[in-house]
Design a protein around this motif. Structure first.
Motif, PDB file in Angstrom:
ATOM      1  N   LEU A 131       0.825  -1.084   0.098  1.00 12.90           N
ATOM      2  CA  LEU A 131      -0.045   0.106  -0.080  1.00 12.90           C
ATOM      3  C   LEU A 131       0.808   1.172   0.041  1.00 12.90           C
ATOM      4  O   LEU A 131       0.689   2.191  -0.724  1.00 12.90           O
ATOM      5  CB  LEU A 131      -0.919   0.074   1.251  1.00 12.90           C
ATOM      6  CG  LEU A 131      -1.743   1.187   1.545  1.00 12.90           C
ATOM      7  CD1 LEU A 131      -2.610   1.402   0.272  1.00 12.90           C
ATOM      8  CD2 LEU A 131      -2.522   1.072   2.524  1.00 12.90           C
ATOM      9  N   VAL A 132       1.911   1.099   0.912  1.00 12.15           N
ATOM     10  CA  VAL A 132       2.748   2.388   0.743  1.00 12.15           C
ATOM     11  C   VAL A 132       3.427   2.865  -0.500  1.00 12.15           C
ATOM     12  O   VAL A 132       3.717   3.865  -0.858  1.00 12.15           O
ATOM     13  CB  VAL A 132       3.526   2.321   2.119  1.00 12.15           C
ATOM     14  CG1 VAL A 132       4.708   3.610   2.192  1.00 12.15           C
ATOM     15  CG2 VAL A 132       3.100   2.293   3.448  1.00 12.15           C
TER      16      VAL A 132
ATOM     17  N   ALA B 122       0.755   4.329  -2.548  1.00  8.81           N
ATOM     18  CA  ALA B 122       0.211   5.573  -2.203  1.00  8.81           C
ATOM     19  C   ALA B 122       1.456   6.503  -2.459  1.00  8.81           C
ATOM     20  O   ALA B 122       1.368   7.698  -2.859  1.00  8.81           O
ATOM     21  CB  ALA B 122      -0.562   5.419  -1.080  1.00  8.81           C
ATOM     22  N   LEU B 123       2.648   6.313  -1.713  1.00  6.82           N
ATOM     23  CA  LEU B 123       3.582   7.376  -1.562  1.00  6.82           C
ATOM     24  C   LEU B 123       4.836   6.977  -2.735  1.00  6.82           C
ATOM     25  O   LEU B 123       5.360   8.126  -2.819  1.00  6.82           O
ATOM     26  CB  LEU B 123       4.158   7.336  -0.127  1.00  6.82           C
ATOM     27  CG  LEU B 123       3.310   7.597   0.930  1.00  6.82           C
ATOM     28  CD1 LEU B 123       3.763   7.388   2.342  1.00  6.82           C
ATOM     29  CD2 LEU B 123       2.899   9.131   0.971  1.00  6.82           C
TER      30      LEU B 123
END
Lengths: 284, 290
Positions: B246-247, B250-251
């Motif tokens: 996820l990170v 997203a980032l």
């Protein structure tokens, strides 16, 4: 005397001796498992980088404190500790300040939607920080809090406030309601009663809650790294960046790691008698 | 305790509500917002409906991460809960040694998570780490950066090291609350050690054990920092769990829409499982209260 009150040997008095030995072996083995990695970190922090890479040794040949000197004399290193401690302390105070009245309300009154509210609060403890990393970054950037201690402290209330409410509610439920009523009859106003009489009664609960707020804020990295750049950068994040930049100075890295363990160890030492009590309520 | 009905109690809860609204509701709404919109940049968004959710639900990469995550949580629970109980049973009941054990055991819990990762990253290396060096001396070709199985071993052992104490401390607290009379009764009945455990200690620990399982499930399901430091999700994607994925999304890649949809479903899975635990727990509380 200890053998008769000991539940394990009390269950089978005739075979107490060998069983005690097994217990000790398990306990010692487990503690060794806990301590060896920490020993290894301490050992490497006392070695120069050349010695670490030069050959495998079980203990430092020429113990040196140079690595610690590097950290304690360089502002870009030691400010990380100051930053971390600053936001952890702000967070702990903030969490407790809002959690105390709320926990009192949950422990004493029934009100519209109280159960739903309580569970909703707990769901925030269950929220993966990874989900919140990006929105937090945007939110705090837009209100101008990005890279401040307050931003990290506020972000960590996400999981610490529900936790504090949960722990404190458990302790407050143990205080008889008659105490509140007597105080009101004696003419205490609510704020005075709360600070003068009620808070001292649940002092150990406040201690336990503060311990857990401190702990979870101290160990968290993802949010604190996302929300800071230079001014409020936590030590944990400085460590990860220095790893990639300086070509891996293992000794300094380990020394920094050892220094992050110390505040935690101090806190545990001070609250050691309350921890078991806090856990007994099953509210962590 | 019988509580008084009083809706004015809302005023006492208000500060929490305001704070949590700021630190949880607003960000969560942002996520919901991204999850149903698409953008071509320049902050121009348009409605995308449930498209991202469909994408995420059919994405093989996320299926893989979910599978690994479930396997990881299952392994963690299967090791830590029995081990934690065993350690709690072996702990001294009182006195100096009880304090010493308590403090030493709680130590890993207070180490910042990336330092935990660093410790094990070093320990697993064959040139400077104790674990890696010993294993390669034993003739095992140990390389957690290349071998997926080895990466799993080190991540699991690290988590056991890090969190088993929490289970043990909870179980220990549960054991401490059992009155001596129970053990005396068992002694009179000449109950075996196993029967004492099965019929006295285990039922009395039920409450704290449920909390231990809940906490360990939640936290192992959200694990990010430690495996990220040790393996970076590799080799390949062998240890990239949901949060790491996820990170990255997203980032790292700034794929806001899919990441947001992914976030929401991720959160809902945790919420669902936790709600089941919570309901079981409160029902148990009530049953005990009767």
């Amino acid at each position: 005397m200890t053998t008769t009150t000991d539940p394990l040997s009390a269950a089978a008095p005739g075979r107490a001796m060998p069983r005690i030995r097994t217990r000790h072996v398990v306990m010692v083995a487990y503690l060794l498992f806990m301590l060896i990695p920490i020993y290894w970190l301490v050992k490497m922090s006392l070695q120069t980088n050349r010695e670490i890479l030069g050959g495998f040794t079980l203990w430092p040949q020429n113990p040196t404190l140079d690595n610690y000197r590097v950290i304690l004399t360089d502002a870009s290193w030691y400010m990380g500790y100051v930053n971390s401690i600053t936001y952890v302390v702000i967070n702990t105070f903030l969490s407790l300040a809002v959690a105390l009245p709320a926990a009192y309300a949950f422990s004493r009154y029934r009100f519209l939607g109280d159960k739903h509210l309580f569970f909703w609060l707990l769901t925030n403890r269950m929220a993966p920080p990874a989900v919140f990393a990006l929105p937090f970054f945007q939110l705090y950037s837009s209100v101008g809090l990005f890279d401040t201690h307050l931003a990290v402290a506020l972000a960590h209330t996400l999981f610490n406030v529900p936790l504090a409410v949960w722990i404190l509610e458990g302790f407050m439920r143990g205080v008889p309601k008659e105490i509140d009523e007597t105080a009101y009859i004696d003419g205490y106003s609510f704020p005075r009663f709360f600070v003068k009489i009620f808070m001292p009664l649940i002092a150990s609960g406040i201690g336990v809650a503060a311990f857990f707020c401190f702990m979870f804020s101290w160990v968290e990295l993802l949010l604190s790294r996302t929300l800071t750049a230079v001014n409020a950068q936590p030590i944990a994040s400085i460590m990860t960046r220095t790893v990639s930049a300086s070509g891996l100075d293992w000794g300094v890295l380990c020394a920094a790691g050892v220094l992050t363990i110390i505040p935690g160890a101090l806190v545990i030492y001070f609250v050691r008698n309350y921890i078991a009590k806090g856990f007994a309520l099953g509210r962590v | 305790m019988d509580k008084v009905q009083n809706n004015k109690a809302w005023f006492l809860v208000l500060p929490v509500l305001v704070l949590v609204a700021f630190s949880a509701v607003i960000p969560l709404m942002t996520v919901v917002n991204y999850a149903v919109q698409d953008t071509f940049g320049n902050n121009v968004f348009f409605w995308h409906g449930l498209g991202w959710f469909q994408d995420v639900l059919t994405d093989d990469r996320i299926h893989g991460a979910l599978g690994r995550q479930l396997a990881f949580s299952a392994i963690i629970l299967a090791i830590q809960i029995p081990l934690g109980i065993a350690v709690a049973l072996c702990m001294p009941k009182r006195g100096l040694w009880a304090s010493v054990c308590l403090v030493l055991m709680a130590l890993p819990l207070l180490i910042p998570w990336n330092v935990v990762g660093t410790i094990w990253q070093i320990l697993g290396r064959t040139d400077i780490g104790l674990l890696g060096y010993s294993l390669s001396e034993l003739g095992i070709e140990w390389n957690y950066a290349r071998n997926g199985l080895h990466a799993w071993v080190i991540v699991v052992v690290m988590d056991v090291w890090h969190w088993t104490s929490l289970v043990a401390l909870l179980a220990y607290a549960g054991l401490q609350s059992i009155p001596q009379a129970y053990y005396q009764a068992a002694k009179i009945d000449q109950a075996s050690r196993w029967k004492v455990f099965r019929h006295i200690e285990l039922p009395k620990m039920q409450g704290v054990l449920l909390i231990a399982i809940l906490l360990r499930f939640m936290d192992s399901f959200m694990i990010y920092t430690e495996p990220f430091v040790v393996t970076g999700g590799g080799p390949g994607s062998a240890t990239s769990f949901l949060s790491i994925d996820l990170v990255k999304m997203a980032l790292g890649q700034f794929d806001l829409g899919p990441a947001a949809a992914f976030s929401l479903m991720y959160f809902l899975v945790i919420l669902l499982v936790s709600w089941v635990f919570y309901t079981v727990m409160t029902n148990l509380d009530k049953a005990e209260g009767k």
